[in-house]
Design a protein around this motif. Structure first.
Motif, PDB file in Angstrom:
ATOM      1  N   VAL A  83       0.824  -1.212   0.000  1.00 26.24           N
ATOM      2  CA  VAL A  83       0.000   0.000   0.000  1.00 26.24           C
ATOM      3  C   VAL A  83       0.855   1.259   0.000  1.00 26.24           C
ATOM      4  CG1 VAL A  83      -1.880  -1.164   1.191  1.00 26.24           C
ATOM      5  CG2 VAL A  83      -0.179   0.105   2.522  1.00 26.24           C
ATOM      6  N   LEU A  84       2.102   1.135   0.447  1.00 26.07           N
ATOM      7  CA  LEU A  84       2.994   2.294   0.434  1.00 26.07           C
ATOM      8  C   LEU A  84       3.327   2.708  -0.992  1.00 26.07           C
ATOM      9  CD1 LEU A  84       5.431   1.274   3.329  1.00 26.07           C
ATOM     10  CD2 LEU A  84       3.486   2.838   3.440  1.00 26.07           C
ATOM     11  N   LEU A  85       3.335   1.734  -1.904  1.00 25.67           N
ATOM     12  CA  LEU A  85       3.633   2.012  -3.309  1.00 25.67           C
ATOM     13  C   LEU A  85       2.357   2.204  -4.128  1.00 25.67           C
ATOM     14  CD1 LEU A  85       6.480  -0.630  -3.851  1.00 25.67           C
ATOM     15  CD2 LEU A  85       6.721   1.820  -3.347  1.00 25.67           C
ATOM     16  N   ASP A  86       1.245   1.681  -3.612  1.00 24.80           N
ATOM     17  CA  ASP A  86      -0.022   1.779  -4.340  1.00 24.80           C
ATOM     18  C   ASP A  86      -1.137   2.182  -3.380  1.00 24.80           C
ATOM     19  OD1 ASP A  86      -2.008   1.639  -6.230  1.00 24.80           O
ATOM     20  OD2 ASP A  86      -2.246  -0.543  -6.065  1.00 24.80           O
ATOM     21  N   PHE A  99      -7.867   5.286   7.674  1.00 24.50           N
ATOM     22  CA  PHE A  99      -7.840   4.446   8.875  1.00 24.50           C
ATOM     23  C   PHE A  99      -7.127   3.129   8.587  1.00 24.50           C
ATOM     24  CE2 PHE A  99      -9.720   1.087  11.506  1.00 24.50           C
ATOM     25  CZ  PHE A  99      -9.394   1.574  12.769  1.00 24.50           C
ATOM     26  N   ARG A 100      -7.455   2.511   7.433  1.00 31.61           N
ATOM     27  CA  ARG A 100      -6.789   1.259   7.073  1.00 31.61           C
ATOM     28  C   ARG A 100      -5.291   1.480   6.887  1.00 31.61           C
ATOM     29  NH1 ARG A 100     -11.820   0.193   4.290  1.00 31.61           N
ATOM     30  NH2 ARG A 100     -11.153   1.410   2.482  1.00 31.61           N
ATOM     31  N   GLY A 101      -4.924   2.595   6.243  1.00 32.59           N
ATOM     32  CA  GLY A 101      -3.515   2.888   6.014  1.00 32.59           C
ATOM     33  C   GLY A 101      -2.753   3.112   7.307  1.00 32.59           C
ATOM     34  N   LEU A 102      -3.358   3.867   8.230  1.00 26.54           N
ATOM     35  CA  LEU A 102      -2.709   4.120   9.516  1.00 26.54           C
ATOM     36  C   LEU A 102      -2.554   2.831  10.308  1.00 26.54           C
ATOM     37  CD1 LEU A 102      -4.438   7.462  10.587  1.00 26.54           C
ATOM     38  CD2 LEU A 102      -2.083   7.164   9.826  1.00 26.54           C
ATOM     39  N   THR A 103      -3.569   1.962  10.211  1.00 21.78           N
ATOM     40  CA  THR A 103      -3.489   0.679  10.911  1.00 21.78           C
ATOM     41  C   THR A 103      -2.345  -0.162  10.377  1.00 21.78           C
ATOM     42  OG1 THR A 103      -5.877   0.710  11.287  1.00 21.78           O
ATOM     43  CG2 THR A 103      -4.768  -1.401  11.520  1.00 21.78           C
ATOM     44  N   TRP A 104      -2.132  -0.128   9.064  1.00 25.38           N
ATOM     45  CA  TRP A 104      -1.101  -0.952   8.457  1.00 25.38           C
ATOM     46  C   TRP A 104       0.310  -0.416   8.682  1.00 25.38           C
ATOM     47  CZ3 TRP A 104      -4.153  -1.637   3.215  1.00 25.38           C
ATOM     48  CH2 TRP A 104      -5.174  -2.574   3.420  1.00 25.38           C
ATOM     49  N   ILE A 105       0.445   0.895   8.866  1.00 26.65           N
ATOM     50  CA  ILE A 105       1.802   1.444   9.014  1.00 26.65           C
ATOM     51  C   ILE A 105       2.178   1.724  10.472  1.00 26.65           C
ATOM     52  CG2 ILE A 105       1.644   2.543   6.747  1.00 26.65           C
ATOM     53  CD1 ILE A 105       1.364   5.223   8.196  1.00 26.65           C
ATOM     54  N   ILE A 106       1.261   1.475  11.418  1.00 21.67           N
ATOM     55  CA  ILE A 106       1.553   1.841  12.802  1.00 21.67           C
ATOM     56  C   ILE A 106       2.734   1.062  13.359  1.00 21.67           C
ATOM     57  CG2 ILE A 106      -0.139   0.221  13.772  1.00 21.67           C
ATOM     58  CD1 ILE A 106      -0.646   2.364  15.948  1.00 21.67           C
ATOM     59  N   PHE A 107       2.822  -0.244  13.058  1.00 23.53           N
ATOM     60  CA  PHE A 107       3.920  -1.031  13.599  1.00 23.53           C
ATOM     61  C   PHE A 107       5.260  -0.664  12.961  1.00 23.53           C
ATOM     62  CE2 PHE A 107       0.362  -3.746  14.928  1.00 23.53           C
ATOM     63  CZ  PHE A 107       0.705  -3.930  16.257  1.00 23.53           C
ATOM     64  N   PRO A 108       5.354  -0.521  11.621  1.00 28.17           N
ATOM     65  CA  PRO A 108       6.622  -0.046  11.049  1.00 28.17           C
ATOM     66  C   PRO A 108       7.010   1.329  11.576  1.00 28.17           C
ATOM     67  CG  PRO A 108       5.226  -0.958   9.338  1.00 28.17           C
ATOM     68  CD  PRO A 108       4.385  -0.891  10.570  1.00 28.17           C
ATOM     69  N   ALA A 109       6.005   2.206  11.764  1.00 30.05           N
ATOM     70  CA  ALA A 109       6.292   3.553  12.267  1.00 30.05           C
ATOM     71  C   ALA A 109       6.832   3.501  13.697  1.00 30.05           C
ATOM     72  CB  ALA A 109       5.034   4.415  12.207  1.00 30.05           C
ATOM     73  N   LEU A 110       6.235   2.650  14.538  1.00 32.22           N
ATOM     74  CA  LEU A 110       6.703   2.525  15.918  1.00 32.22           C
ATOM     75  C   LEU A 110       8.118   1.977  15.971  1.00 32.22           C
ATOM     76  CD1 LEU A 110       3.553   1.164  17.789  1.00 32.22           C
ATOM     77  CD2 LEU A 110       4.630   3.402  18.063  1.00 32.22           C
ATOM     78  N   ILE A 111       8.415   0.988  15.129  1.00 33.89           N
ATOM     79  CA  ILE A 111       9.768   0.415  15.103  1.00 33.89           C
ATOM     80  C   ILE A 111      10.785   1.472  14.725  1.00 33.89           C
ATOM     81  CG2 ILE A 111      11.268  -1.198  13.884  1.00 33.89           C
ATOM     82  CD1 ILE A 111       8.850  -3.094  13.708  1.00 33.89           C
ATOM     83  N   MET A 112      10.504   2.260  13.699  1.00 39.39           N
ATOM     84  CA  MET A 112      11.419   3.308  13.262  1.00 39.39           C
ATOM     85  C   MET A 112      11.554   4.394  14.328  1.00 39.39           C
ATOM     86  SD  MET A 112      12.552   2.226  10.456  1.00 39.39           S
ATOM     87  CE  MET A 112      13.472   3.695   9.999  1.00 39.39           C
ATOM     88  N   LEU A 113      10.446   4.734  14.973  1.00 38.44           N
ATOM     89  CA  LEU A 113      10.470   5.772  16.004  1.00 38.44           C
ATOM     90  C   LEU A 113      11.309   5.324  17.201  1.00 38.44           C
ATOM     91  CD1 LEU A 113       9.324   8.568  16.815  1.00 38.44           C
ATOM     92  CD2 LEU A 113       7.439   7.348  17.914  1.00 38.44           C
ATOM     93  N   TYR A 114      11.097   4.090  17.651  1.00 36.40           N
ATOM     94  CA  TYR A 114      11.853   3.582  18.798  1.00 36.40           C
ATOM     95  C   TYR A 114      13.341   3.450  18.470  1.00 36.40           C
ATOM     96  CZ  TYR A 114       7.358   2.474  20.975  1.00 36.40           C
ATOM     97  OH  TYR A 114       6.101   2.556  21.523  1.00 36.40           O
ATOM     98  N   LEU A 115      13.652   3.034  17.247  1.00 36.72           N
ATOM     99  CA  LEU A 115      15.063   2.949  16.840  1.00 36.72           C
ATOM    100  C   LEU A 115      15.703   4.328  16.813  1.00 36.72           C
ATOM    101  CD1 LEU A 115      14.973   0.256  14.001  1.00 36.72           C
ATOM    102  CD2 LEU A 115      15.957   0.030  16.291  1.00 36.72           C
ATOM    103  N   TYR A 116      14.936   5.329  16.410  1.00 29.86           N
ATOM    104  CA  TYR A 116      15.449   6.703  16.405  1.00 29.86           C
ATOM    105  C   TYR A 116      15.736   7.174  17.827  1.00 29.86           C
ATOM    106  CZ  TYR A 116      15.434  11.786  16.054  1.00 29.86           C
ATOM    107  OH  TYR A 116      15.763  13.122  16.168  1.00 29.86           O
ATOM    108  N   PHE A 117      14.807   6.898  18.748  1.00 28.63           N
ATOM    109  CA  PHE A 117      15.035   7.273  20.143  1.00 28.63           C
ATOM    110  C   PHE A 117      16.254   6.554  20.711  1.00 28.63           C
ATOM    111  CE2 PHE A 117      10.225   8.199  20.712  1.00 28.63           C
ATOM    112  CZ  PHE A 117      10.413   9.444  20.133  1.00 28.63           C
TER     113      PHE A 117
END
Length: 202
Positions: free
Chosen positions: A139-142, A173-191
């Motif tokens: 979904v990130l590409l389409d 809503f569907r998009g946010l649900t699908w990207i929440i885990f990748p976003a959290l992983i990237m955010l925690y790695l940044y911290f």
């Protein structure tokens, strides 16, 4: 009064809390999304921080007692919260909460390890969701695939815009649900990176 802020640097957070004290606000406790203050006349306050968790209540109590014996009153934090806040009591004790450099920098190492552990713990969850098709990385590409209305992209004019605007909130809503885990992983790695960078700097 509640203030909503987030810090990745202990010194910056300490300076902000002490600035709030100079403005006449007494720091009460750290909340999940910010800080709670109460008006207070006294402005001569020094607040310092540590990051530490404990498995046993007794160990946490001994930890607080050790700082209190050195002139620092524990004002916020629990045995499992990690973030511990101390206030200098009177004129006793040192100006710094730690008497040696190693103790000062170790708190950044513990903080970095915590954020990295959180990021790693979400990776198996993300892998499981992808393998079961609960999350579609495509979904990130389409982004159009987030819209389920049959023939939506073949419609024209007013019919298209009505259908598009009707489904867009659901698609988001569907998009946010699908990207929440990748976003959290990237955010925690940044911290974790920020805390580790400060650890190496000190």
């Amino acid at each position: 009064m509640n203030k909503f802020k987030f810090f990745t640097n202990f010194e910056e957070e300490e300076n902000w809390l002490n600035d709030m004290a100079m403005q006449g606000y007494r720091f009460i406790k750290k909340t999940p999304f910010g800080y709670k203050f109460e008006p207070e006349g006294s402005k001569n306050v020094t607040i310092k921080m540590d990051y530490r968790t404990f498995k046993k209540r007794e160990d946490f109590e001994d930890y607080c007692a050790l700082f209190e014996d050195s002139g620092w009153e524990h004002i916020s934090g629990t045995k499992s919260s990690g973030y511990q806040y101390f206030k200098k009591v009177g004129h006793q004790g040192n100006e710094e909460i730690f008497s040696d450099v190693d103790s000062n920098i170790s708190r950044y190492k513990r903080l970095s390890d915590m954020w990295a552990t959180l990021a790693i713990s979400f990776i198996p969850i993300l892998a499981a969701l992808i393998s079961t098709d609960a999350i579609d990385p495509g979904v990130l590409l389409d982004p159009k695939s987030l819209y389920f209305t049959p023939g939506l992209w073949d419609l024209n004019g007013l019919k298209f815009w009505r259908a598009f605007f009707f489904e867009t909130p659901f698609a988001l809503f569907r998009g946010l649900t699908w990207i929440i885990f990748p976003a959290l992983i990237m955010l925690y790695l940044y911290f974790a990176y920020k805390a580790n960078k400060q650890y190496k700097k000190i």
